[in-house]
Scaffold this motif. Structure first.
Motif, short mmCIF file in Angstrom:
data_model
loop_
_atom_site.label_atom_id
_atom_site.label_comp_id
_atom_site.label_asym_id
_atom_site.label_seq_id
_atom_site.Cartn_x
_atom_site.Cartn_y
_atom_site.Cartn_z
N ASP A 502 -45.15 16.50 32.90
CA ASP A 502 -43.91 17.28 32.93
C ASP A 502 -44.05 18.48 33.85
O ASP A 502 -43.11 18.85 34.56
N LYS A 503 -45.22 19.10 33.84
CA LYS A 503 -45.44 20.27 34.68
C LYS A 503 -45.37 19.89 36.16
O LYS A 503 -44.77 20.61 36.97
N ALA A 504 -45.97 18.75 36.52
CA ALA A 504 -45.93 18.32 37.91
C ALA A 504 -44.49 18.05 38.35
O ALA A 504 -44.08 18.42 39.46
N LEU A 505 -43.72 17.41 37.48
CA LEU A 505 -42.33 17.11 37.82
C LEU A 505 -41.49 18.38 37.93
O LEU A 505 -40.64 18.50 38.81
N ARG A 506 -41.74 19.35 37.02
CA ARG A 506 -41.01 20.62 37.10
C ARG A 506 -41.33 21.34 38.40
O ARG A 506 -40.45 21.91 39.05
N THR A 507 -42.61 21.32 38.78
CA THR A 507 -43.02 21.97 40.03
C THR A 507 -42.36 21.31 41.22
O THR A 507 -41.87 21.98 42.14
N ALA A 508 -42.32 19.96 41.24
CA ALA A 508 -41.69 19.23 42.34
C ALA A 508 -40.19 19.51 42.39
O ALA A 508 -39.61 19.69 43.46
N ALA A 509 -39.56 19.56 41.20
CA ALA A 509 -38.12 19.83 41.15
C ALA A 509 -37.81 21.20 41.71
O ALA A 509 -36.85 21.37 42.48
N LYS A 510 -38.62 22.18 41.34
CA LYS A 510 -38.42 23.54 41.85
C LYS A 510 -38.58 23.59 43.36
O LYS A 510 -37.80 24.23 44.07
N SER A 511 -39.60 22.87 43.86
CA SER A 511 -39.84 22.84 45.30
C SER A 511 -38.69 22.19 46.05
O SER A 511 -38.35 22.59 47.17
N GLY A 516 -34.31 20.72 37.28
CA GLY A 516 -35.45 20.47 36.41
C GLY A 516 -35.94 19.06 36.57
O GLY A 516 -35.46 18.29 37.41
N GLU A 517 -36.91 18.68 35.70
CA GLU A 517 -37.53 17.36 35.85
C GLU A 517 -36.56 16.22 35.56
O GLU A 517 -36.63 15.16 36.17
N THR A 518 -35.59 16.45 34.65
CA THR A 518 -34.61 15.39 34.35
C THR A 518 -33.74 15.11 35.57
O THR A 518 -33.47 13.95 35.90
N GLU A 519 -33.30 16.16 36.22
CA GLU A 519 -32.50 16.00 37.45
C GLU A 519 -33.31 15.30 38.53
O GLU A 519 -32.80 14.43 39.26
N LEU A 520 -34.58 15.65 38.63
CA LEU A 520 -35.46 15.02 39.62
C LEU A 520 -35.58 13.52 39.35
O LEU A 520 -35.44 12.71 40.28
N LEU A 521 -35.83 13.15 38.09
CA LEU A 521 -35.99 11.74 37.77
C LEU A 521 -34.69 10.97 37.96
O LEU A 521 -34.70 9.81 38.42
N VAL A 534 -41.18 13.46 46.65
CA VAL A 534 -41.79 14.12 45.49
C VAL A 534 -43.27 14.35 45.74
O VAL A 534 -43.81 15.44 45.49
N LEU A 535 -43.95 13.32 46.25
CA LEU A 535 -45.37 13.46 46.55
C LEU A 535 -45.60 14.51 47.63
O LEU A 535 -46.55 15.29 47.55
N GLN A 536 -44.72 14.53 48.63
CA GLN A 536 -44.86 15.50 49.72
C GLN A 536 -44.75 16.93 49.19
O GLN A 536 -45.43 17.84 49.67
N ALA A 537 -43.87 17.11 48.18
CA ALA A 537 -43.69 18.45 47.62
C ALA A 537 -44.93 18.92 46.87
O ALA A 537 -45.20 20.13 46.81
N LEU A 538 -45.70 17.98 46.29
CA LEU A 538 -46.86 18.36 45.48
C LEU A 538 -48.20 18.17 46.21
O LEU A 538 -49.07 19.03 46.15
N TYR A 539 -48.33 17.02 46.88
CA TYR A 539 -49.61 16.68 47.51
C TYR A 539 -49.38 16.27 48.96
O TYR A 539 -49.48 15.08 49.30
N PRO A 540 -49.04 17.20 49.83
CA PRO A 540 -48.71 16.83 51.22
C PRO A 540 -49.83 16.08 51.93
O PRO A 540 -49.57 15.20 52.73
N GLU A 541 -51.08 16.44 51.61
CA GLU A 541 -52.19 15.78 52.32
C GLU A 541 -52.36 14.33 51.87
O GLU A 541 -52.75 13.45 52.64
#
Length: 706
Positions: A502-511, A516-521, A534-541
């Motif tokens: 949930d934390k990863a999804l919230r972070t991606a949603a904010k980025s 929030g994570e529900t809107e993202l999903l 979503v991956l680019q927002a959290l783990y670009p490398e």
């Protein structure tokens, strides 16, 4: 050109207390600003603003509107600014001039998307002050009257814009005389041959039968005198475009067209309107289905009148309109009657519609959809005649021509529309796609738990119903999209060796700027965003090596020069292991195609651009996007299971789009990231083996050329 004193005299005819000094000042200012400017006709440019002001005096409009007409092109075409106008003539007039200037800059006949966006801007300008569009309509009318000075291609473009936008808008605002003239002027440009032919036939008809208007007028006046009814009578032949449109709609030759004459009676009271109607129907036979009483059931723009068509002298069908003087003023001016003056005072016309309430009713119907949806709703609203239907209790529901019981249900209440399962028209059960007719009684049958169906969008004819159905479908889809998005996220995260939290999804949603994570999903499941984003927002490398749109390293392909890079063609999406060929592009390097790609045909006469290429042998990373078209059964969990299956084959889903939705099956295009052609074959085999997958094939979109 009308001089300033003549213009003031035109205003003083209906408003003796007009501010003549204000009009003189605006006239002088406009003449000074436009000094030296010429129209294409060779006339001084200022003749145009003066003519626009004169047209608006026919609508008996206030001083601010007349002054705006005189100044409406100053900010656009001269050195004058908004501040200059505000300082000299006040903020009210400056705002009106600014509004007209913005409307002038809107390209309403541009591409569909741009047109939709500009339509919304047009209605926003109208909502601030409707006088802005009144000036713009008068401006367009004078330009159409003098259009012959323009180049032929410009004439055609302006005429189409007038026919498609400004004429229907004038009609929707109740200014029928302006609509008819705009249509006929545009018709003269767009189909001059047809218009000339109609005029010739009409002249021939008059030679054969004589001018029937004076004869029928004399008959009607005799009836009025005998009954001692005081009324004004006007008769005329219909305009060429109106005649041509009836010929097209009814597929009739001119010789078979009957009601080409129209008569209007202006009475002193409502009671006299119905007395005159009785006299007309006693004297001549009424044509069935051609009677409309807009006095008891007015149109939403305030229009009131009785319409009937009778078989008159010598068997000629004639249309008769009957109304009072106050009704006639609204019929001539429409919504503009709100600003009309009489004897120096703002006219107190009980039938004039308040522009604010009129615009708010439009806004309610248009909803809050995107630009294209807004444009769709506007056109449905503007281009439709009205029908009046009744509830079982006798209440009247106003609908556009061609509306269905579903439109009727939503016109009553959104809850009734959403729960609609059937309908009775005049006591008989009918299908929901039945087109309602004027005067019918409609009963809506509802059921608990019923939800709108996607197929209803092809049935309804009102923007209000369409917007409500789409909103309900979006809400219904949301939970399903959230569930699908969860599965897509899980597969994507596992592909890069991470776990969804949930934390990863919230972070991606904010980025990504989401709530929030529900809107993202939900957006992930509806394919509004891709899992790679979503991956680019959290783990670009990590996302970089799985992102399907990057240019692959040069070493993957053999045959390129040392300084050449390559990218894969979107049309055929070649994979390692397939035979390929390259096409050079200046500034882009080499674009590789499959050897059997149909897009290569256009390069057959350019052999110098072809490059012989081969894929490097060996193991490639799963970073090459290929599109699959998959048809699956519409059952719970099938879509999620399919996504899991793709993940099990070590293939990542980068995008997903539904292309067809039926009650029993879905068709969708899925973009997956693969290693090579063998990886594709393995995935296709696994999907084909699934009982819930009806069909799967590689999807190549030839419209997506480099």
């Amino acid at each position: 050109m009308i001089d300033v004193e003549d213009l003031i005299a035109l205003v003083r005819n209906y408003n003796p207390s007009t501010n003549s000094d204000l009009i003189r000042s605006a006239y002088a200012y406009g003449m000074q600003m436009h000094d030296g400017q010429m129209r294409r006709s060779g006339e001084p440019y200022f003749t145009h603003p003066v003519a626009v002001a004169a047209i608006l005096t026919e609508q008996r409009l206030d001083d601010a509107t007349i002054v705006t007409a005189l100044l409406h092109d100053t900010v656009e075409d001269t050195r004058a600014s908004y501040t200059d106008i505000a300082d000299s003539f006040g903020v009210e007039i400056a705002e009106l001039v600014d509004g007209v200037t913005k409307l002038t800059n809107l390209q309403l006949s541009s591409s569909e998307t741009k047109q939709a966006e500009n339509f919304r801007k047009l209605f926003m300008a109208m909502s601030k002050d409707l006088r802005v569009i009144l000036v713009k309509l008068a401006d367009r009318l004078h330009n159409m009257r003098t259009i012959r000075a323009m180049k032929p291609e410009k004439q055609a473009q302006k005429a189409r814009e007038t026919m498609e936008i400004y004429a229907p808008l004038a009609g929707r605002m109740g200014m029928q005389w302006m609509r008819e003239e705009l249509e006929d002027l545009a018709f003269k440009v767009l189909n001059a041959e047809a218009r000339t032919s109609i005029i010739r036939r009409f002249v021939s008809l008059q030679k054969e039968t004589g001018d029937v208007i004076p004869k029928i007028s004399a008959d009607i006046r005799g009836l009025l005198e005998e009954a001692q009814i005081d009324a004004d009578l006007f008769g005329r032949a219909k305009r060429p475009y109106s005649i041509w449109r009836k010929m097209e709609e009814k597929q009739l030759a001119f010789s078979r067209l009957s009601d080409i004459y129209g008569f209007r009676l202006i009475t002193r009271s409502d009671a006299d309107c119905y007395r005159v109607l009785g006299l007309i129907h006693q004297r001549w036979r009424a044509v069935p289905g051609r009677f409309k009483d807009y006095i008891s059931q007015p149109k939403t723009n305030g229009y009131r009148s009785i319409h009937t068509t009778v078989t008159g002298r010598d068997g000629k069908r004639v249309e008769v309109q009957i109304r009072t003087r106050q009704m006639h003023e609204v019929a001539e001016s429409g919504v503009a009657a709100h600003w009309s003056y009489r004897d120096g005072e703002r006219a107190s016309n009980p039938f004039a519609v308040d522009p604010a309430s009129w615009l708010s009713s439009l806004a309610e119907r248009f909803g809050e959809g995107d630009h294209e949806e807004f444009l769709e709703n506007v056109k449905l609203e503007m281009y439709s005649d009205q029908a009046f239907c009744f509830t079982p209790k006798g209440d009247v529901v106003k609908l556009p021509k061609g509306a269905t019981p579903i439109d009727f249900a939503y016109a009553i209440h959104t809850r009734i529309g959403n729960g609609c399962v059937g309908a009775k028209v005049d006591g008989i059960r009918v299908p929901l796609w039945t087109r309602l007719k004027n005067g019918q009684s409609v009963q809506i049958i509802t059921a608990a738990g019923q939800r709108p169906q996607a197929t209803w969008l092809d049935i309804v004819g009102t923007g209000r119903a369409r917007a409500a159905i789409r909103k309900s479908l979006r809400e219904e889809d949301r939970s399903r999209f959230v569930k699908l998005g969860s599965e897509l996220a899980r597969v994507a995260f596992e592909h890069v060796g991470r776990r969804v939290t949930d934390k990863a999804l919230r972070t991606a949603a904010k980025s990504l700027g989401l709530a929030g994570e529900t809107e993202l999903l939900a957006r992930l499941g509806s394919a509004e965003i891709a899992s790679t984003e979503v991956l680019q927002a959290l783990y670009p490398e990590l996302a970089a090596r799985t992102h399907g749109k990057v240019i692959e390293p040069t070493r993957a392909v053999l045959g390129l020069g040392a300084d050449q890079s390559f990218s894969r063609a979107d049309c055929c999406q070649p994979l390692p292991g397939e035979r390929i060929v390259g096409i050079t592009y200046r500034g882009r390097g080499v674009v590789i195609h499959s050897i059997d790609c149909p897009a290569l045909e256009e390069f057959e006469d350019q052999p110098e651009r072809w490059v012989d290429l081969h894929w490097q042998t060996g193991q490639h990373p799963p970073a090459y996007v290929a599109s699959l078209k998959i048809t699956i059964s519409n059952d719970a969990g099938v879509l999620g299971h399919m996504c899991t299956l793709i993940g099990q084959q070590k293939a990542n889903i980068s995008d997903l789009n539904f292309v067809d939705r039926k009650p029993d099956f879905y068709s969708l295009v899925v973009e997956v990231e693969l290693r090579d052609a063998e990886h594709l074959h393995t995935l296709l085999t696994a999907l084909e083996a699934e009982t819930d997958v009806a069909q799967v094939e590689r999807w190549r979109d030839l419209a997506r050329k480099p």
